[in-house]
Design an enzyme around this catalytic site. Structure first.
Site, PDB file in Angstrom:
ATOM      1  N   LYS A 182       0.277  -1.174   0.136  1.00  0.00           N
ATOM      2  CA  LYS A 182      -0.177   0.299   0.087  1.00  0.00           C
ATOM      3  C   LYS A 182       1.074   1.255   0.104  1.00  0.00           C
ATOM      4  O   LYS A 182       0.981   1.571   0.824  1.00  0.00           O
ATOM      5  CB  LYS A 182      -0.775  -0.076   1.127  1.00  0.00           C
ATOM      6  CG  LYS A 182      -2.216   0.994   1.125  1.00  0.00           C
ATOM      7  CD  LYS A 182      -2.817   1.713   1.998  1.00  0.00           C
ATOM      8  CE  LYS A 182      -2.022   2.064   3.957  1.00  0.00           C
ATOM      9  NZ  LYS A 182      -1.592   3.830   2.979  1.00  0.00           N
ATOM     10  N   GLU A 260      11.121   1.291   9.666  1.00  0.00           N
ATOM     11  CA  GLU A 260      11.686   2.592   9.337  1.00  0.00           C
ATOM     12  C   GLU A 260      11.498   3.497   9.549  1.00  0.00           C
ATOM     13  O   GLU A 260      10.937   4.242   8.770  1.00  0.00           O
ATOM     14  CB  GLU A 260      12.573   2.634   7.899  1.00  0.00           C
ATOM     15  CG  GLU A 260      14.121   3.876   7.803  1.00  0.00           C
ATOM     16  CD  GLU A 260      13.813   4.402   7.082  1.00  0.00           C
ATOM     17  OE1 GLU A 260      13.629   6.055   7.958  1.00  0.00           O
ATOM     18  OE2 GLU A 260      13.398   4.543   5.457  1.00  0.00           O
ATOM     19  N   CYS A 294      14.235  11.460   6.410  1.00  0.00           N
ATOM     20  CA  CYS A 294      14.001  10.867   7.862  1.00  0.00           C
ATOM     21  C   CYS A 294      15.403  11.300   8.295  1.00  0.00           C
ATOM     22  O   CYS A 294      15.725  11.392   9.216  1.00  0.00           O
ATOM     23  CB  CYS A 294      13.432   9.317   7.816  1.00  0.00           C
ATOM     24  SG  CYS A 294      12.137   8.892   7.101  1.00  0.00           S
ATOM     25  N   GLU A 392      10.881  15.517  14.518  1.00  0.00           N
ATOM     26  CA  GLU A 392      11.086  15.981  13.313  1.00  0.00           C
ATOM     27  C   GLU A 392      10.767  17.575  12.548  1.00  0.00           C
ATOM     28  O   GLU A 392       9.331  17.195  12.636  1.00  0.00           O
ATOM     29  CB  GLU A 392      10.576  15.169  12.703  1.00  0.00           C
ATOM     30  CG  GLU A 392      12.391  13.918  12.135  1.00  0.00           C
ATOM     31  CD  GLU A 392      11.685  12.485  11.326  1.00  0.00           C
ATOM     32  OE1 GLU A 392      12.131  12.640  10.324  1.00  0.00           O
ATOM     33  OE2 GLU A 392      10.403  12.211  11.800  1.00  0.00           O
TER      34      GLU A 392
END
Ligand code: SIN
Length: 494
Positions: A182, A260, A294, A392
């Site tokens: 997906k 991850e 990331c 982040e």
């Protein structure tokens, strides 16, 4: 503006289950928007649990034949897929730019990056060696073989619509696994085109299934895969809270996991660093994909002796960046993915300024270009109380603070639950050895800002997750080891 492709058939409007391009069982669809203009330009099926179930059924049925195929044949199919990705890099780049927003040159670069994983795993497919174990007793032969884990569920993010899915599909196929996948709800079109090219390369029906689902339906799709015992592996790139949810929910079926997850990368500049190289490295790492990666440096820590000289270099470079839609051939930075992303960046900048940070460049949205554009920004006097030091930012904001000595720099760099990437610039070889050991991250750039490579193990530690993508370790994630102990061989036999 129409999306013009050399191969118009690569703009797909169906999803792909068991070798069929089809609608969702429920018949629903949802729109895909261009983040630069916030206008819908395509639509795809909005899958629900029934489509997710059909995808697993297909992947499960296709598994025996695919895993039995000689590794050489799987490798050849992957090699053909790589060739097709490279051949259609411009079209794929256009799709990425349109649905994700990054400038065309950067998008084509992403296609090359995606293809590099396919090429890598085409080569690794034929190297899934087992081992012969010296038997501790007479008359036995002990070996360990590596087998594909089975059906894999891959869930991928919007920031690299080609690369993130390619680096999951390629090793899974190389290992002999079949997949249900997906893509992120915002960016399914590139993934669909990749799958069409995989089909063209010879991936058989049922081996690779891709369902598209809106934000509202994503959980229903993923829940089916989480609960299904036949799905033996889940690979996910995305946020830490979602990764934690997937780890919890996949526990009942004990799936193998690769996660991850988020990062909060420190970027340290020491007093003995080459400041121009450090500024160039930071630009490459921080402003790639408008700061939406990331591994982006999120906290820039500069020794007080070189702070002002470094900031001067950084501000000059950042102020020279050109922001614009992908249709602007000069643009170096595109829009952010959506308004939520812009709101987060604005909130981080506002919070930092309210707590004492100073804006040295940028600092504001760019409404003249569109609601999702934000100026590349440099902030100084940032500290650990500010939101952008803890979370982040995922946007084009370089947040700079000072440190007095190495111990303080290392302590601050590690003062985060995350551990994906870290970077440092220094010319002192002893310091390089000390920091390489001391920094808590899965990947470290040493006098280098561009660390990603198909040949290297990509992944994090701590709250940044576990598992590695790329490198020889990437294949292991999709395999398990089976120990074979053969007895009754008689004396002297092993
Ligand atoms: C990511 O942002 O998750 C991946 C970045 C990369 O592969 O370099």
């Amino acid at each position: 503006m129409p999306l013009t492709l050399q191969r118009p058939d690569l703009l797909l409007s169906s999803h792909y289950i068991d070798g069929h391009w089809c609608e969702a069982v429920g018949g629903s669809r949802y729109d895909i928007e261009d983040p630069a203009r916030e206008q819908a330009f395509a639509s795809v099926p909005d899958a629900d649990a029934r489509d997710a179930q059909a995808a697993v059924d297909a992947a499960h049925a296709a598994l025996p034949a695919w895993r039995a195929l000689p590794a050489r044949d799987r490798s050849r199919i992957l090699a053909r897929w790589n060739t097709l990705l490279l051949e259609h890099r411009q079209d794929l780049g256009r799709l990425i730019s349109r649905e994700q927003g990054k400038p065309l040159a950067e998008a084509v670069g992403e296609v090359l990056y995606a293809a590099s994983y396919v090429e890598w795993f085409a080569a690794e497919a034929v190297r899934a060696y087992g081992e012969v174990i010296p038997a501790p007793v007479d008359g036995r032969r002990m070996t360990a073989v590596r087998e594909p884990v089975g059906v894999v569920a891959a869930i991928t993010p919007w920031n690299f619509p080609a690369a993130m899915i390619a680096r999951k599909i390629a090793p899974a196929l190389a290992a002999g696994c079949t997949l249900v996948a997906k893509p992120a709800e915002d960016t399914p079109l590139t993934a669909l085109a990749l799958v069409a090219l995989a089909e063209e390369a010879g991936v058989p029906a049922g081996v690779l299934n891709l369902v598209t689902a809106s934000r509202a339906n994503a959980a229903a799709v993923v829940d089916v895969w989480l609960r299904d015992m036949r799905v033996r592996k889940l690979t996910f790139t995305g946020s830490t809270p979602v990764g934690q949810h997937l780890a919890r929910e996949s526990a009942t079926t004990l799936k193998k996991l690769s996660l991850e997850l988020g990062g909060n990368a420190p970027f340290l500049v020491f007093e003995d660093a080459d400041l121009d190289a450090a500024a160039d490295g930071l630009m490459a790492a921080k402003f790639r994909n408008a700061g939406q990666t990331c591994v982006c440096p999120n906290r820039i820590l500069v020794h007080e002796a070189v702070h002002d000289a470094f900031v001067e270099r950084l501000v000059a470079r950042v102020s020279a960046l050109r922001v614009g839609p992908a249709s602007d051939p000069q643009a170096q930075l595109g829009p952010l993915i959506n308004r939520r992303a812009v709101e987060k960046v604005e909130r981080h900048v506002r919070d930092a300024v309210a707590k004492g940070a100073r804006i040295m460049a940028g600092g504001s949205p760019l409404p003249a270009l569109g609601a999702n554009f934000f100026q590349p920004t440099v902030l100084v006097d940032v500290d650990g109380r500010m939101e952008l030091s803890c979370e982040e930012t995922f946007g084009p904001v370089a947040a700079v603070s000072r440190f007095a000595d190495e111990a303080q720099a290392v302590a601050e760099a590690n003062a985060t639950p995350y551990g994906l990437a870290a970077y440092f610039y220094t010319r002192d070889v002893r310091r390089i050895a000390r920091l390489s050991a001391a920094l808590e991250a899965g990947m470290i750039g040493i006098n280098e800002g561009a660390i990603s490579s198909e040949a290297a193990p990509f992944g994090g530690i701590k709250a940044s997750g576990y598992g590695r993508e790329g490198s020889r370790h990437g294949l292991d994630e999709y395999m398990h080891s089976k120990y074979l102990c053969q007895g009754e061989l008689g004396p002297g036999q092993d």
